[in-house]
Design a protein around this motif. Structure first.
Motif, PDB file in Angstrom:
ATOM      1  N   TYR A 166       0.521  -1.265  -0.285  1.00 52.02           N
ATOM      2  CA  TYR A 166       0.012   0.174   0.103  1.00 52.02           C
ATOM      3  C   TYR A 166       0.875   1.432  -0.012  1.00 52.02           C
ATOM      4  CZ  TYR A 166      -3.942  -3.480   0.641  1.00 52.02           C
ATOM      5  OH  TYR A 166      -4.503  -4.861   0.677  1.00 52.02           O
ATOM      6  N   TRP A 167       1.903   1.232   0.565  1.00 52.41           N
ATOM      7  CA  TRP A 167       3.099   2.495   0.742  1.00 52.41           C
ATOM      8  C   TRP A 167       3.435   2.882  -0.610  1.00 52.41           C
ATOM      9  CZ3 TRP A 167       8.496   2.153   0.562  1.00 52.41           C
ATOM     10  CH2 TRP A 167       8.735   3.562   0.975  1.00 52.41           C
ATOM     11  N   ALA A 168       3.604   1.225  -1.173  1.00 57.43           N
ATOM     12  CA  ALA A 168       4.494   1.450  -2.649  1.00 57.43           C
ATOM     13  C   ALA A 168       3.431   1.715  -3.523  1.00 57.43           C
ATOM     14  CB  ALA A 168       4.871   0.958  -3.192  1.00 57.43           C
ATOM     15  N   ILE A 215       1.308   5.990  -6.972  1.00 56.49           N
ATOM     16  CA  ILE A 215      -0.205   6.547  -7.602  1.00 56.49           C
ATOM     17  C   ILE A 215      -0.241   7.885  -7.401  1.00 56.49           C
ATOM     18  CG2 ILE A 215      -3.065   7.082  -7.067  1.00 56.49           C
ATOM     19  CD1 ILE A 215      -3.316   4.384  -6.053  1.00 56.49           C
ATOM     20  N   ASN A 216       1.321   8.551  -6.469  1.00 58.22           N
ATOM     21  CA  ASN A 216       1.122  10.145  -6.565  1.00 58.22           C
ATOM     22  C   ASN A 216       2.421  10.707  -7.717  1.00 58.22           C
ATOM     23  OD1 ASN A 216      -0.272  11.009  -4.297  1.00 58.22           O
ATOM     24  ND2 ASN A 216       1.008  10.201  -3.652  1.00 58.22           N
ATOM     25  N   LYS A 217       3.060  10.053  -8.423  1.00 58.60           N
ATOM     26  CA  LYS A 217       3.878  10.437  -9.222  1.00 58.60           C
ATOM     27  C   LYS A 217       3.527  10.108 -10.576  1.00 58.60           C
ATOM     28  CE  LYS A 217       7.958  10.633  -9.492  1.00 58.60           C
ATOM     29  NZ  LYS A 217       8.137  11.825  -9.193  1.00 58.60           N
ATOM     30  N   ASP A 268      -6.152   3.991   2.146  1.00 59.62           N
ATOM     31  CA  ASP A 268      -4.689   4.032   2.110  1.00 59.62           C
ATOM     32  C   ASP A 268      -3.611   4.290   1.394  1.00 59.62           C
ATOM     33  OD1 ASP A 268      -5.656   2.892   5.039  1.00 59.62           O
ATOM     34  OD2 ASP A 268      -5.600   0.716   4.278  1.00 59.62           O
ATOM     35  N   LEU A 269      -4.323   3.480   0.035  1.00 60.51           N
ATOM     36  CA  LEU A 269      -3.386   4.066  -0.890  1.00 60.51           C
ATOM     37  C   LEU A 269      -3.459   5.606  -1.660  1.00 60.51           C
ATOM     38  CD1 LEU A 269      -4.956   1.382  -3.687  1.00 60.51           C
ATOM     39  CD2 LEU A 269      -2.512   1.367  -2.950  1.00 60.51           C
ATOM     40  N   LEU A 270      -3.962   6.505  -0.796  1.00 63.18           N
ATOM     41  CA  LEU A 270      -3.689   7.742  -1.483  1.00 63.18           C
ATOM     42  C   LEU A 270      -3.647   8.660  -0.153  1.00 63.18           C
ATOM     43  CD1 LEU A 270      -6.722   8.268  -4.308  1.00 63.18           C
ATOM     44  CD2 LEU A 270      -4.260   8.043  -4.673  1.00 63.18           C
ATOM     45  N   ASN A 271      -4.162   7.706   0.855  1.00 66.62           N
ATOM     46  CA  ASN A 271      -2.846   8.858   2.404  1.00 66.62           C
ATOM     47  C   ASN A 271      -4.213   9.653   2.285  1.00 66.62           C
ATOM     48  OD1 ASN A 271      -1.835   8.727   4.603  1.00 66.62           O
ATOM     49  ND2 ASN A 271      -0.051  10.212   3.744  1.00 66.62           N
ATOM     50  N   ILE A 272      -5.409  10.039   2.101  1.00 69.98           N
ATOM     51  CA  ILE A 272      -6.360  10.665   2.334  1.00 69.98           C
ATOM     52  C   ILE A 272      -7.743   9.831   3.593  1.00 69.98           C
ATOM     53  CG2 ILE A 272      -6.692  11.485   0.545  1.00 69.98           C
ATOM     54  CD1 ILE A 272      -8.444  10.064  -0.792  1.00 69.98           C
TER      55      ILE A 272
END
Length: 183
Positions: free
Chosen positions: A74-76, A81-83, A152-156
């Motif tokens: 999930y962190w990776a 996704i952010n990139k 979790d993926l998007l950290n929101i």
């Protein structure tokens, strides 16, 4: 039998302890999936490869700070996704082109004309959504991620995911309903 999270945890801990082969094993396990995830978002094979490579640079530089090695996936993925989102923002500023190139619609010759027109209107409506809502719609409907996984993926927060999903759906309903009256 070890779960994928346990395998990731073992590899991350080994890499942090100085085992360079552990990093090679992580790359082997995840690189193609990172490329696939980036491609799903950006629809450009070369850009997806670059995004995956850039993501690995960040992962390698920040893996020491990963507190929960079991959460590597999930962190990776969040980094990928952010990139990809950064790349999309840059592209939209430079070219002002749509997010999706409609290849899926053009390739689907078996659908009748009405379904194709509906798909085209839907994709066009999705392209008009704000970037953060496009990503949520894609992850939820196309990739079948749960709201918690998207969070979790998007950290929101989960509430933010629900809100963006709700507002995206409402905008799509209005856009599609309005277009039906025009036709």
């Amino acid at each position: 039998m070890k779960t994928n999270q346990e395998i990731d945890e073992k590899l991350v801990k080994a890499y942090k302890a100085g085992d360079k082969k552990a990093l090679a094993a992580l790359v082997k396990r995840w690189h193609k999936l990172f490329c696939d995830k980036a491609y799903w978002l950006v629809k450009d094979k070369e850009a997806a490869k670059d995004i995956a490579q850039d993501s690995w640079s960040i992962i390698i530089n920040k893996i020491e700070h990963l507190k929960e090695p079991k959460q590597f996936k999930y962190w990776a993925y969040r980094i990928v996704i952010n990139k990809a989102t950064d790349w999309l923002r840059l592209q939209s500023k430079q070219q002002k082109q749509p997010f999706n190139d409609n290849k899926d619609i053009e390739d689907d010759a078996e659908d009748d004309l009405e379904n194709q027109q509906l798909k085209q209107r839907l994709l066009k409506a999705i392209n008009q959504l704000p970037e953060n809502q496009k990503v949520i719609i894609g992850l939820f409907y196309t990739q079948s991620y749960s709201i918690k996984q998207i969070s979790d993926l998007l950290n929101i927060s989960v509430g933010t995911v629900k809100s963006r999903l709700f507002h995206a759906r409402e905008k799509l309903k209005i856009t599609l309903k309005h277009k039906n009256y025009e036709n």
